[in-house]
Design a protein around this motif. Structure first.
Motif, PDB file in Angstrom:
ATOM      1  N   VAL A  43       0.837  -1.202   0.000  1.00 15.43           N
ATOM      2  CA  VAL A  43       0.000   0.000   0.000  1.00 15.43           C
ATOM      3  C   VAL A  43       0.873   1.254   0.000  1.00 15.43           C
ATOM      4  O   VAL A  43       0.597   2.217  -0.737  1.00 15.43           O
ATOM      5  CB  VAL A  43      -0.977  -0.012   1.195  1.00 15.43           C
ATOM      6  CG1 VAL A  43      -1.666   1.322   1.362  1.00 15.43           C
ATOM      7  CG2 VAL A  43      -2.007  -1.133   1.025  1.00 15.43           C
ATOM      8  N   ASP A  47       0.673   3.547  -3.352  1.00 16.10           N
ATOM      9  CA  ASP A  47       0.065   4.868  -3.173  1.00 16.10           C
ATOM     10  C   ASP A  47       0.999   5.984  -3.632  1.00 16.10           C
ATOM     11  O   ASP A  47       0.556   6.946  -4.262  1.00 16.10           O
ATOM     12  CB  ASP A  47      -0.351   5.089  -1.724  1.00 16.10           C
ATOM     13  CG  ASP A  47      -1.641   4.372  -1.374  1.00 16.10           C
ATOM     14  OD1 ASP A  47      -2.219   3.711  -2.260  1.00 16.10           O
ATOM     15  OD2 ASP A  47      -2.065   4.469  -0.210  1.00 16.10           O
ATOM     16  N   THR A  50       1.096   5.940  -7.409  1.00 18.78           N
ATOM     17  CA  THR A  50      -0.139   6.517  -7.933  1.00 18.78           C
ATOM     18  C   THR A  50      -0.078   8.042  -7.902  1.00 18.78           C
ATOM     19  O   THR A  50      -0.576   8.711  -8.814  1.00 18.78           O
ATOM     20  CB  THR A  50      -1.359   6.008  -7.133  1.00 18.78           C
ATOM     21  OG1 THR A  50      -1.420   4.585  -7.270  1.00 18.78           O
ATOM     22  CG2 THR A  50      -2.647   6.614  -7.631  1.00 18.78           C
TER      23      THR A  50
END
Length: 155
Positions: A43, A47, A50
């Motif tokens: 994660v 993240d 992204t």
């Protein structure tokens, strides 16, 4: 991002089965604490990747160079997350059993997670570019001027 997280969780939970992906590539079985840490690292990495993808609006992530402060902050955060996920001591923060990925000896798990996240980053970015093109081609949001959307995204 959700699909890649769930798929990684499946691979982690299946890691003790003979013939599983992690058995085949040499990572082996993971403890519950290492699975928790694996998902944390996934994660954290995905993240931040992204974030770099979202900056490019309707184009590929490599078309827009990040500002140095963002690049350095991202590098620091990603390096810190990776190091912490490798050396975290066996503990129960918030009553959740957690253990560093490298606490039972050398493991390729951090490398696997990074490669996994980068691969899904390219897929996610391709999906973003495709959706932007479909929105523009079929004028799905006629009331919204795409030039204004790009200006807002770049602000």
């Amino acid at each position: 991002a959700l699909v890649s997280s769930l798929l990684l969780l499946y691979f982690c939970l299946d890691s003790w089965r003979p013939g599983s992906l992690f058995q085949v590539i040499g990572i082996g079985g993971l403890s519950y604490g290492q699975i928790t840490t694996s998902i944390y690292l996934k994660v954290a990495v995905s993240d931040f990747l992204t974030l770099f993808s979202a900056r490019a609006s309707d184009d590929w992530f490599w078309t827009t160079e990040p500002a140095p402060i963002l690049l350095y902050a991202g590098m620091f955060a990603l390096a810190s997350s990776t190091i912490l996920s490798c050396v975290w001591p066996e503990s129960k923060p918030d009553h959740i059993y957690t253990m560093g990925l490298e606490m039972r000896g050398f493991s390729l798990m951090p490398v696997f997670i990074w490669l996994y996240c980068v691969a899904f980053w390219f897929l996610q970015d391709a999906a973003k570019v495709y959706v932007y093109k479909m929105v523009a081609e079929y004028q799905l949001f006629e009331d919204i001027n795409l030039t204004e959307m790009q200006f807002i995204n770049n602000a």
